[in-house]
Every structure is written in structure tokens, then in C-alpha cells.
Write a protein that holds these residues in place. Sequence first.
Motif, PDB file in Angstrom:
ATOM      1  N   ASN A 162     -18.702  75.622 167.895  1.00 20.33           N
ATOM      2  CA  ASN A 162     -17.447  76.030 167.264  1.00 20.33           C
ATOM      3  C   ASN A 162     -17.536  77.515 166.911  1.00 20.33           C
ATOM      4  N   SER A 163     -17.379  78.357 167.920  1.00 19.93           N
ATOM      5  CA  SER A 163     -17.600  79.793 167.750  1.00 19.93           C
ATOM      6  C   SER A 163     -16.710  80.392 166.663  1.00 19.93           C
ATOM      7  N   CYS A 164     -15.421  80.070 166.719  1.00 17.62           N
ATOM      8  CA  CYS A 164     -14.498  80.657 165.745  1.00 17.62           C
ATOM      9  C   CYS A 164     -14.818  80.165 164.338  1.00 17.62           C
ATOM     10  N   GLY A 165     -15.237  78.924 164.221  1.00 21.90           N
ATOM     11  CA  GLY A 165     -15.639  78.407 162.922  1.00 21.90           C
ATOM     12  C   GLY A 165     -16.809  79.180 162.347  1.00 21.90           C
ATOM     13  N   LEU A 218      -8.938  77.390 176.267  1.00 24.22           N
ATOM     14  CA  LEU A 218     -10.360  77.673 176.098  1.00 24.22           C
ATOM     15  C   LEU A 218     -10.539  79.176 175.911  1.00 24.22           C
ATOM     16  N   LEU A 219      -9.752  79.974 176.684  1.00 31.10           N
ATOM     17  CA  LEU A 219      -9.688  81.418 176.507  1.00 31.10           C
ATOM     18  C   LEU A 219      -8.393  81.781 175.791  1.00 31.10           C
ATOM     19  N   PRO A 243     -12.590  80.583 171.251  1.00 29.50           N
ATOM     20  CA  PRO A 243     -12.684  79.992 169.908  1.00 29.50           C
ATOM     21  C   PRO A 243     -13.738  78.894 169.825  1.00 29.50           C
ATOM     22  N   THR A 244     -13.810  78.071 170.867  1.00 24.57           N
ATOM     23  CA  THR A 244     -14.924  77.138 170.996  1.00 24.57           C
ATOM     24  C   THR A 244     -15.600  77.459 172.317  1.00 24.57           C
ATOM     25  N   GLY A 245     -16.908  77.558 172.299  1.00 20.42           N
ATOM     26  CA  GLY A 245     -17.621  77.960 173.499  1.00 20.42           C
ATOM     27  C   GLY A 245     -17.516  76.931 174.612  1.00 20.42           C
ATOM     28  N   ILE A 299     -22.865  85.267 168.797  1.00 21.61           N
ATOM     29  CA  ILE A 299     -22.169  83.979 168.839  1.00 21.61           C
ATOM     30  C   ILE A 299     -21.205  83.924 170.014  1.00 21.61           C
ATOM     31  N   THR A 300     -20.429  84.993 170.200  1.00 21.42           N
ATOM     32  CA  THR A 300     -19.349  84.953 171.192  1.00 21.42           C
ATOM     33  C   THR A 300     -19.853  84.858 172.627  1.00 21.42           C
ATOM     34  N   PHE A 301     -21.064  85.331 172.907  1.00 20.76           N
ATOM     35  CA  PHE A 301     -21.582  85.267 174.270  1.00 20.76           C
ATOM     36  C   PHE A 301     -22.380  83.985 174.542  1.00 20.76           C
ATOM     37  N   GLY A 302     -22.400  83.082 173.597  1.00 21.11           N
ATOM     38  CA  GLY A 302     -23.054  81.806 173.833  1.00 21.11           C
ATOM     39  C   GLY A 302     -24.494  81.791 173.365  1.00 21.11           C
TER      40      GLY A 302
END
Length: 520
Positions: free
Chosen positions: A401-404, A492-493, A374-376, A439-442
Amino acid sequence: MALLMLTTLDIVAGLATLTLVAIIYARQLSSRKYPPLPGPPGLPIIGNLLDIPTPQNNAWKRYLEWGKKYNTDAVQFSALGMNIVVLNTVECCMELFEKRSSIYSDRPQLVMINELCSFSYGTAFLPYNDVWRDQRKAFHLEFHPTAVQKYRPPQIAAVNQFLCQMLDKPEGFLEHNRFFAGVIIMKVAYGIDVKDEDDPYIGIGEEGAAVISRTIQPGAFLVDVIPLLKYIPEWVPGATFKRLGREWSIAALNMLNTPFEAFKKFASSGDTIDCVANSLVESFGKELDDPEYREFIIKATLASMYAGGADTTVSALGTFFLAMTLFPEVQKKAQEEIDRVVGTGRLPNFSDQSSLPYVEAVIREVSRWDPVLPTGVPHQSTEDDYFMGCFIPKGTLVIPNSCGMLHNEQDYPDPFKFNPDRFLKEGKLNPSIRDPTTITFGFGRRICPGRYLAKESLWLAVSNVLATFEINKSIGEDGKPITPNGEYTRGLLCHPKPFPCTIEVRSSDHETLIKAALDS
């Protein structure tokens, strides 16, 4: 003994307090010319320690709320002298992590996981230094888009094994997800064939991954905020973290050493093993003069594959099964596409990928709807910087803030709805809609180096499950369908909590197909 204990704690507490005061004072001097980024006001010394939400409380939502309240895309706050910035938009991430990557590619050196638990070798946890660069180079040699294609056969074999497990014990689908991820990594990384779920190599990887998930969150242990606490003896009351670190370091070192020693044993017998370990020993390893350092880099790269890949694949597959249980109309539409393109006489393979846009859209929505991270993983700045007219001091934790971003209403309207069609236009993937995996992979130099292998494995598993099985809600004792509550274990995960569903093979022909694929 009591006097000695008190004296030790007094010294550590005093030094920690002086250090915090010095840090805060120095940062105040540096920031007089420019204000900090907007954010919630804090208290003296402890800052916003009492305000910071935990992952269990959906921290990403609070960060979005702060962004709206203070009219900013980048929120700044602090905790015990630690300065923290959260980036709520892709544009902010691109500016700092991509355009200014030379000063935003470091990692916070968390004492618990790096020092006390001996995970300092992990690619994701390394500071921005030459060791990290050598590991990234090793990853790139084996995991760029073209290179990963040579590892498709073991992925196909793992999926065939996965389907048979689903056929034999469908209620164990969450355990099968985890086994599937472990099988691929062990075969691709070390050439190790894993046959059953009690395999010791899977256990080694599982134990290591579990320690990482417990320790990686910044602030999860006080010693990460006050590093001087690491010098407290294990017998001092309140120093339980020292015992845990000692015990957990065993898992970290097993993860680093044991599978690689097995590979070396295979290799010394003269057997040819087509795997990453063999490739790195034959090619990349020759570029490094020091044999001890060369072996360390190879071992650390391989262990980092499991550390970075297992939990993420497991979580994504869990979300897929949950979504198919909750949204049967999506499952039906995906199966209609597979039946039309692939037919029912064989299983989907990589050659079908471009012809199954709806299946790809389902996978993208799985990645977006409830992302693994959810947050990287936090970055850390290595120099003082100025952003949006504000001051960001050296040593700041910078968190995407990946999920955001993945629930941004402008990019993804009605973001809490599971809707794969949002990625399609006229039956094809719409390039104007951002792929969530960007986004999800950074971002930047810290983007996940194994992302291409991870995406291929997920696509193959999802397409094959959709082709061969029906996933439905379980029926309760009252004869009514049981709707899963959709709860997740959040850190975190994130992973879906166990939920009821029924998984049945679509037909006797599909069952024959699954068994034939395993024997081929």
C-alpha cells in the motif's frame, strides 16, 4: 448455434465453480493450524468481492481503514478464491519482500495482459523465472547508478527540446510531458531520434502503455479471476475481452518488435549508435548461446523500458505542474535557490544537483504527495508461509500500500499538505526522513530496474522548468484566479486530469537561454 453457445458456457461455468470450491477447501485445510491475517469477513465462495474498493475510489484509503479497524499492519481478504494480503507499512514490506524475497518475488499471471494481450514478455509481468533473471541482468548492466551517467547527453537534449515546446505552446504542457518521456526512452534504448509529437515510434509506445494501464489491475477482467474463460470463443456473448485481447496484442507486439527492427537497420548500415540496444548486442548478448533467445531477451528488456518508464515519468511531471500551480510559494522558494546557485546565465545541469537541496525536496514531495502507483504492482507468494503468527497460503497476492505508507502521519506529519520542507533540516536534506522513492519504486527483487534513469530525468526536467518558467493559476472570465480541483484519473497508475494554468517564460533572457540551448 444457441444450443452450442449454452453448452460451452455451462461447461466453463461448471469447471470454474468446481475449481473455486477445490481451491477454497484446500486452503481451509492448510490454514486450520494457524489463523489468517486479520481482515474483513467474507461471504461463501465470493469472499470479499463486494467489499474490495476500486482504484477510482482510493482503494489505499480503505486498506488503511481496515488496518485500523482490525488492528493490523497487514490486512487479508479474498475474492472468488483468490487470497489477497495488503501491507500497510514499510516494515511489513521489508520483512516479506526483502528478507523473504525468495518466496515473495513472483507475479500473478494475469491472463488478460500476459496471454490475450501478448505482454508476457514485460519484465514487470514475468513470473520469477530464468527469463526474468536474464532481463534483470540486462537492465542492471545498463542502469546501475554509474552506468546511467553515460546517457545524460540525450536526457539534456530532450530537456532542451521540452523547454522549447513549452515556450512555443505552453498550454500543451501535459502533452509535452508525455513527449519528453518518449524522446528519452527512444533515444536511450534504441538510438532513435524523435523530432515531433506525431512521430510513429512515440505512437507505438503510447499505444502499448495505454493497453498496460487498462489491463494490469488484478480483477479488471473476469478472465483474470476465472482463467478458464480464456477458452470461450470470441463470438460468445460476453466475450468482448477476447476481441480486445486480439486487438491490443497488436500494440504489444509492435512495442516489442518495431523499434528494435529500426535499430537493427541503423546498425547494419555501419552507423555507431550509443544506446542500450547497441550495448546489449555487443556485450550481454554474447553470454547467451541461443541467438533467437538472445534477441528476445534484448528486445523484451528494451520494450520494458518504455512500458515501465513512460507513464511514471508523465504522471510525476503532471503532479509537479499541478503542485506549482497550487503552491506558488514553493515555486518561488525553489527558483530563488536556483538563481542563487546556478545564476541566470545558464541552465541547471547534473553538476548542480547536490547544491540544490530544496529542488530535490520538491521532487521528493511530488513523489510522496500523490504517487504514480498508489498501490504497488502485486507480488505473489510461491510457498505457504507464516507471518505475525498467521498463515499466508501459496499463491497469495501481496500488495504494498504505497500511498498508505507515504501518508503515514508518523513518518510524514500532516501528510496531505504539500510541504517540501519536511525533507530538510538546517538547509540540507534530512537523512532521517525517508526518501519516498524507496517506496514508490517498489521493494526487494522486484524493485524498478530503471529507477536511476527515471530519477535523473525527472530532476533535470523539474530543475530546468523552475529555472526558466513561471507557473500560475489561470484567470477566469470574472477576473479571479481559477484554482484547479486536483482531480486524478485513478487506476493502478494515476495521472492528474487536465487542469487550467498559465506558463510563461520568466524573462527575455531566459527565452534566449532556452533557444540557445536547443541550438548548441
